[in-house]
Write an enzyme that holds these catalytic residues in place. Structure first.
Site, mmCIF file in Angstrom:
data_model
loop_
_atom_site.group_PDB
_atom_site.id
_atom_site.type_symbol
_atom_site.label_atom_id
_atom_site.label_comp_id
_atom_site.label_asym_id
_atom_site.label_seq_id
_atom_site.Cartn_x
_atom_site.Cartn_y
_atom_site.Cartn_z
ATOM 1 N N TRP A 135 5.560 -19.512 -27.899
ATOM 2 C CA TRP A 135 5.971 -19.816 -26.518
ATOM 3 C C TRP A 135 4.815 -19.638 -25.546
ATOM 4 C CZ3 TRP A 135 9.644 -22.999 -26.466
ATOM 5 C CH2 TRP A 135 10.685 -22.922 -27.383
ATOM 6 N N ASP A 204 6.899 -14.527 -18.929
ATOM 7 C CA ASP A 204 8.063 -15.245 -19.450
ATOM 8 C C ASP A 204 8.948 -14.203 -20.131
ATOM 9 O OD1 ASP A 204 9.904 -16.682 -20.924
ATOM 10 O OD2 ASP A 204 8.436 -17.844 -22.078
ATOM 11 N N LYS A 228 19.776 -16.631 -23.313
ATOM 12 C CA LYS A 228 19.711 -15.606 -24.353
ATOM 13 C C LYS A 228 20.534 -14.371 -23.969
ATOM 14 C CE LYS A 228 16.191 -17.591 -26.686
ATOM 15 N NZ LYS A 228 16.456 -19.032 -26.659
#
Ligand SMILES: Cc1ncc(COP(=O)(O)O)c(C=O)c1O
Length: 402
Positions: A135, A204, A228
């Site tokens: 990511w 992030d 999430k």
């Protein structure tokens, strides 16, 4: 009778009085499904939240309409979005000089929005990206479109560790330092905030947001997709320090411009109303269950249950991640040997699925198994997985080469 077509095509909105209210039996069935099936992969539902959403689906708070039908310009929706923001501020103790935005485009949208808004903060137009998994690598690649990107440790042959910070060569004239707090695919999590001297930090937190308390004041910007730990897909939270607004590059699309969105309280264009409403319900649930501190205690317990089995399995279960940065959210492991015995892993997944534990398959780029223990996964769910792992180990230990 109310008819509301503001956000749905003609004829799509239902008249509240014409539709039977689902209660009793359907509610029971739904609850049972959730109780019996534990999604250990992406976010799993908080049963109470889903039931409340179901209860309110056709008639939100006596309005006679669904949030799905509601215009984002109504006072009812203002109440929803303001309550959601206030809950976030309370749960994370967000200082007043930070804006909270609810945006579209997911974490991936923020891979572009961050450089578009912040890389021009300093004249060199450059940023440092600490790469610890796919990511952060993707975010860095996207940022390269808008300025110079200095990759810190891009050449790790496998993402299994966070290199010691003394080896990072940070650029003092960078506009920001970027890192991914929890690499969801690889299971690498920062348990510290990088020291960047006077350079602002961007993080992030898509896969560990609100899984523990954080000191927001240490960051220039934090973003997290909701799906999430705090809701469902469709909305991304951005927490940004006010004095960073107003520096977007001229080519920044207006929907990604933090100053425009902040100036319009995230209502410059139509937001993901229903996803924001679901986030409100989840945040209420987190608050009534003890807040970020309680989530941290729970997430420590849940992940320890699984790591303990891995650590005492004599190599039957192998987690490749350095002990110092093992994620509490995503636990990747192989079965049988370091590089995994595929037949055993398939057997493990099939057996888990029969017990109602789903989404345990590792990400396609790394294979193996991955247990994701987001906030909605209960201690009992983690105990069930750990009991299954023990049983599986007992039944198959003799089949592996030592
Ligand atoms: C840490 C992290 N960042 C970013 C993303 C991308 O999010 P999205 O799919 O919402 O764009 C993900 C997706 O799982 C993620 O785990």
């Amino acid at each position: 009778m109310k008819v509301c077509l503001s956000q749905m095509g003609d004829g799509a909105a239902m008249h509240a009085e014409e539709v039977p209210l689902y209660n009793g039996p359907l509610c029971g069935v739904y609850h049972q499904q959730i109780a019996e099936v534990t999604d250990m992969g992406n976010s799993s539902g908080f049963p109470q939240v889903l039931i409340q959403a179901q209860r309110e689906l056709l008639n939100y708070s006596g309005t006679g309409i669904s949030v799905l039908e509601m215009s984002h310009r109504t006072s009812d929706f203002s109440n929803i979005i303001n309550t959601t923001e206030n809950l976030l501020r309370e749960l994370l103790n967000i200082p007043e000089n930070y804006k909270v935005l609810f945006l579209h485009g997911g974490g991936t949208g923020q891979f572009s929005a961050v450089p578009l808004n912040l890389i021009g903060l300093k004249k060199d137009r450059c940023a440092d990206y600490i790469v610890t998994g796919i990511w952060s690598a993707k975010a860095a690649k996207e940022a390269e479109k808008y300025g110079k990107v200095n990759l810190i440790h891009p050449n790790l042959d496998r993402y299994t560790s966070i290199p010691d910070s003394s080896s990072w060569s940070l650029n003092p004239s960078a506009s920001y330092v970027y890192y991914c707090c929890n690499e969801t695919v690889h299971g690498v999590e920062f348990n510290f905030i990088p020291e960047t001297k006077d350079v602002i930090i961007v993080s992030d937190m898509s896969s560990n947001f609100l899984s523990r308390p954080i000191d927001v004041s240490k960051f220039g910007l934090i973003f997290a997709g909701a799906q999430k730990n705090i809701g469902c897909a469709g909305v991304t939270v951005v927490i940004v320090k006010e004095d960073l607004l107003g520096n977007a590059l001229k080519e920044c699309p207006i929907v990604l411009d933090y100053q425009v969105q902040a100036g319009n309280s995230s209502l410059y264009n139509t937001p993901s109303c229903f996803s924001i409403y679901i986030m409100k319900l989840v945040l209420e649930w987190i608050k009534s269950n003890g807040g970020a501190e309680a989530m941290e205690i729970l997430n420590k317990k849940k992940s320890s249950l699984i790591y303990d089995i891995i650590n005492t399995s004599n190599g039957f279960y192998c987690c490749p991640i350095d002990v110092s940065c093992r994620s509490r959210m995503n636990i990747p492991f192989r079965i049988g040997k370091k590089e995994g015995d595929e037949a055993l892993e398939k057997l493990f997944l099939d057996g888990a699925s029969k017990l109602g534990m789903i989404s345990l398959k590792g990400h396609r780029s790394v294979g193996g198994i991955r247990a994701s223990l987001y906030n909605a996964v209960t201690l009992e769910d983690a105990q069930a997985l750990s009991a299954y792992m023990k049983e599986f180990l007992k039944d198959h230990l003799t089949e592996i080469d030592h």
